[in-house]
Design a protein around this motif. Structure first.
Motif, PDB file in Angstrom:
ATOM      1  N   ASP A 133      27.565  14.126 -32.580  1.00 43.21           N
ATOM      2  CA  ASP A 133      27.669  15.582 -32.552  1.00 43.21           C
ATOM      3  C   ASP A 133      28.759  15.870 -31.234  1.00 43.21           C
ATOM      4  N   ASP A 134      28.602  14.928 -30.223  1.00 40.88           N
ATOM      5  CA  ASP A 134      29.573  15.223 -29.085  1.00 40.88           C
ATOM      6  C   ASP A 134      30.964  14.685 -29.113  1.00 40.88           C
ATOM      7  N   ILE A 135      31.589  15.785 -29.412  1.00 42.18           N
ATOM      8  CA  ILE A 135      33.263  15.239 -29.750  1.00 42.18           C
ATOM      9  C   ILE A 135      34.022  15.739 -28.736  1.00 42.18           C
ATOM     10  N   SER A 136      33.531  16.122 -27.571  1.00 43.62           N
ATOM     11  CA  SER A 136      34.254  16.733 -26.314  1.00 43.62           C
ATOM     12  C   SER A 136      35.366  15.586 -25.729  1.00 43.62           C
ATOM     13  N   SER A 137      34.966  14.334 -26.017  1.00 44.66           N
ATOM     14  CA  SER A 137      35.810  13.228 -25.570  1.00 44.66           C
ATOM     15  C   SER A 137      37.087  12.767 -26.326  1.00 44.66           C
ATOM     16  N   ILE A 138      37.171  13.675 -27.628  1.00 45.27           N
ATOM     17  CA  ILE A 138      38.406  13.157 -28.382  1.00 45.27           C
ATOM     18  C   ILE A 138      39.540  13.588 -27.911  1.00 45.27           C
ATOM     19  N   GLY A 139      39.658  14.560 -26.892  1.00 47.42           N
ATOM     20  CA  GLY A 139      40.996  14.812 -26.324  1.00 47.42           C
ATOM     21  C   GLY A 139      41.517  13.864 -25.465  1.00 47.42           C
ATOM     22  N   ALA A 140      40.456  12.898 -24.978  1.00 49.63           N
ATOM     23  CA  ALA A 140      40.892  11.861 -24.030  1.00 49.63           C
ATOM     24  C   ALA A 140      40.686  10.345 -24.447  1.00 49.63           C
ATOM     25  N   VAL A 151      46.807  21.141 -36.718  1.00 53.50           N
ATOM     26  CA  VAL A 151      45.172  21.382 -36.515  1.00 53.50           C
ATOM     27  C   VAL A 151      44.537  20.306 -35.579  1.00 53.50           C
ATOM     28  N   PHE A 152      45.000  19.219 -35.889  1.00 55.50           N
ATOM     29  CA  PHE A 152      44.443  17.867 -35.060  1.00 55.50           C
ATOM     30  C   PHE A 152      44.983  18.203 -33.666  1.00 55.50           C
ATOM     31  N   LEU A 153      46.151  18.786 -33.423  1.00 52.34           N
ATOM     32  CA  LEU A 153      46.794  18.931 -32.182  1.00 52.34           C
ATOM     33  C   LEU A 153      45.827  19.860 -31.382  1.00 52.34           C
ATOM     34  N   ALA A 154      45.534  20.751 -32.192  1.00 49.11           N
ATOM     35  CA  ALA A 154      44.731  21.958 -31.596  1.00 49.11           C
ATOM     36  C   ALA A 154      43.234  21.525 -31.298  1.00 49.11           C
ATOM     37  N   VAL A 155      42.752  20.434 -32.290  1.00 50.80           N
ATOM     38  CA  VAL A 155      41.451  20.067 -31.861  1.00 50.80           C
ATOM     39  C   VAL A 155      41.523  19.190 -30.654  1.00 50.80           C
ATOM     40  N   ILE A 156      42.476  18.276 -30.236  1.00 48.08           N
ATOM     41  CA  ILE A 156      42.771  17.423 -29.206  1.00 48.08           C
ATOM     42  C   ILE A 156      42.618  18.440 -28.002  1.00 48.08           C
ATOM     43  N   GLU A 157      43.304  19.367 -28.135  1.00 51.21           N
ATOM     44  CA  GLU A 157      43.449  20.269 -26.953  1.00 51.21           C
ATOM     45  C   GLU A 157      41.858  21.344 -26.637  1.00 51.21           C
ATOM     46  N   SER A 158      41.406  21.418 -27.605  1.00 49.26           N
ATOM     47  CA  SER A 158      40.022  22.402 -27.545  1.00 49.26           C
ATOM     48  C   SER A 158      38.870  21.840 -27.815  1.00 49.26           C
ATOM     49  N   ALA A 159      38.736  20.404 -27.942  1.00 46.04           N
ATOM     50  CA  ALA A 159      37.641  19.627 -28.209  1.00 46.04           C
ATOM     51  C   ALA A 159      36.464  19.810 -27.062  1.00 46.04           C
ATOM     52  N   ALA A 160      36.913  20.016 -25.763  1.00 43.18           N
ATOM     53  CA  ALA A 160      36.093  19.993 -24.669  1.00 43.18           C
ATOM     54  C   ALA A 160      35.327  21.212 -24.917  1.00 43.18           C
ATOM     55  N   GLY A 161      35.675  22.293 -25.788  1.00 47.64           N
ATOM     56  CA  GLY A 161      34.946  23.411 -25.812  1.00 47.64           C
ATOM     57  C   GLY A 161      34.001  23.635 -27.025  1.00 47.64           C
ATOM     58  N   TYR A 162      33.945  22.413 -27.969  1.00 49.57           N
ATOM     59  CA  TYR A 162      33.119  22.269 -29.105  1.00 49.57           C
ATOM     60  C   TYR A 162      31.617  22.470 -28.325  1.00 49.57           C
ATOM     61  N   ARG A 163      30.727  23.281 -28.947  1.00 47.43           N
ATOM     62  CA  ARG A 163      29.485  23.276 -28.622  1.00 47.43           C
ATOM     63  C   ARG A 163      28.384  23.095 -30.090  1.00 47.43           C
ATOM     64  N   PRO A 164      27.951  21.852 -30.097  1.00 47.05           N
ATOM     65  CA  PRO A 164      27.032  21.726 -31.323  1.00 47.05           C
ATOM     66  C   PRO A 164      25.794  22.638 -31.712  1.00 47.05           C
ATOM     67  N   ASP A 165      25.462  23.202 -30.411  1.00 43.93           N
ATOM     68  CA  ASP A 165      24.412  24.218 -30.772  1.00 43.93           C
ATOM     69  C   ASP A 165      24.839  25.313 -31.356  1.00 43.93           C
ATOM     70  N   GLY A 210      32.477  23.504 -39.494  1.00 41.47           N
ATOM     71  CA  GLY A 210      32.729  24.763 -39.305  1.00 41.47           C
ATOM     72  C   GLY A 210      33.367  25.123 -38.101  1.00 41.47           C
ATOM     73  N   TRP A 211      33.422  24.378 -36.991  1.00 41.61           N
ATOM     74  CA  TRP A 211      34.102  24.627 -35.897  1.00 41.61           C
ATOM     75  C   TRP A 211      35.634  24.081 -36.461  1.00 41.61           C
ATOM     76  N   LEU A 212      35.698  23.100 -36.932  1.00 37.94           N
ATOM     77  CA  LEU A 212      37.083  22.640 -37.124  1.00 37.94           C
ATOM     78  C   LEU A 212      37.863  23.715 -38.283  1.00 37.94           C
ATOM     79  N   ALA A 223      29.434  30.261 -40.986  1.00 34.00           N
ATOM     80  CA  ALA A 223      30.495  31.156 -41.183  1.00 34.00           C
ATOM     81  C   ALA A 223      30.313  32.400 -39.958  1.00 34.00           C
ATOM     82  N   ALA A 224      29.141  32.728 -39.829  1.00 38.35           N
ATOM     83  CA  ALA A 224      29.004  33.764 -38.631  1.00 38.35           C
ATOM     84  C   ALA A 224      29.513  33.171 -37.522  1.00 38.35           C
ATOM     85  N   THR A 225      29.275  32.056 -37.089  1.00 40.94           N
ATOM     86  CA  THR A 225      29.781  31.403 -35.842  1.00 40.94           C
ATOM     87  C   THR A 225      31.169  31.267 -35.882  1.00 40.94           C
ATOM     88  N   VAL A 226      31.940  30.814 -37.023  1.00 40.49           N
ATOM     89  CA  VAL A 226      33.213  30.893 -36.955  1.00 40.49           C
ATOM     90  C   VAL A 226      34.029  32.421 -36.603  1.00 40.49           C
TER      91      VAL A 226
END
Length: 189
Positions: free
Chosen positions: A9-16, A53-67, A73-75, A155-158
Motif C-alpha cells: 500500500d505504501d507507494i510513497s517511495s516510488i519517486g526515489a 501519467v507515470f511521470l506525474a505519479v513519480i512526482e506525486s507519489a509521496a502524497g498518496y494516502r492509502p486511507d 483510484g488514486w492512479l 470515485a468520491a475520493t478521486v
C-alpha cells in the motif's frame, strides 16, 4: 488486475526508488493504457499521455494516502488530471497555432498495438460522447464507476466529494444517462 496487498500500500517511495517504481509501473501499465485509450483516439497521444501519467505519479507519489482510497483510484485521478491538462494545452495550441506539433516517432509495432487498444475501446468512446450531455462532475463520476470500475467510495475520493454525495449524483446521473441514450441520434455525432 488484482489490487496489491496491504504490504504494497505504501507507494510513497516510488519517486526515489527505481525498483519500487518498476513494480508499480508493471502492475498498473495496462490499466492506465486502457484508461487513456477510452478517452483518446490518437495512438501517438495515447502513448505520450500514458507516459505522462507515470511521470506525474513519480512526482506525486509521496502524497498518496492509502486511507483515502485504492492505488488504482488514486492512479485514475492522476490520469484524469494529466488528460485534462493535455486537453487544455491542446485547445490553447489550436487557438494559437491552428495545428498540433511535436509528435514523437513511434515504430510500426507501437502504432499497431496502440491502434488495437484504441479500436478495442471505441465503444467506450461512443459512450463518453453520449455522456457529454451530463454536467462535468456528474459525467466524471459515472465514468469512474461505470467505465473504470471504481467503487462509488473510491470515485468520491478521486472527485473530492463525500460518498453520500457521490451516491446521490450517481442516482441522478443514471436517470439522465437513460434519457440521453434513449435518443442516440441527438447525442452521437
Amino acid at each position: 488486475m488484482s489490487e496489491p496487498s496491504r504490504a504494497d500500500d505504501d507507494i510513497s517511495s516510488i519517486g526515489a526508488d527505481p525498483v519500487a517504481f518498476e513494480v508499480f509501473y508493471r502492475r498498473h501499465l495496462e490499466a492506465v493504457g486502457r484508461f487513456v485509450a477510452r478517452r483518446v483516439d490518437d495512438p501517438h497521444l495515447a502513448a505520450d499521455l500514458t507516459a505522462d501519467v507515470f511521470l506525474a505519479v513519480i512526482e506525486s507519489a509521496a502524497g498518496y494516502r492509502p486511507d483515502r482510497g485504492s492505488q488504482i483510484g488514486w492512479l485514475y485521478g492522476v490520469a484524469r488530471n494529466v488528460i485534462g491538462d493535455e486537453r487544455r494545452r491542446a485547445a490553447q495550441r489550436l487557438r494559437v497555432t491552428g495545428r498540433l506539433a511535436g509528435r514523437r516517432d513511434l515504430g510500426p509495432d507501437d502504432i499497431a498495438r496502440i491502434e488495437e487498444r484504441i479500436d478495442a475501446e471505441s465503444a467506450a468512446r461512443r459512450t463518453h460522447r453520449a455522456l457529454s450531455e451530463l454536467p462535468e462532475g456528474t459525467r466524471t463520476l459515472v465514468e469512474l464507476v461505470a467505465v473504470d470500475g471504481l467503487t462509488v467510495a473510491e470515485a468520491a475520493t478521486v472527485l473530492g466529494v463525500s460518498p453520500v454525495a457521490a451516491r446521490v449524483r450517481l442516482h441522478r446521473a443514471r436517470r439522465l444517462v437513460r434519457a440521453v441514450l434513449a435518443h442516440p441520434a441527438t447525442t452521437l455525432a
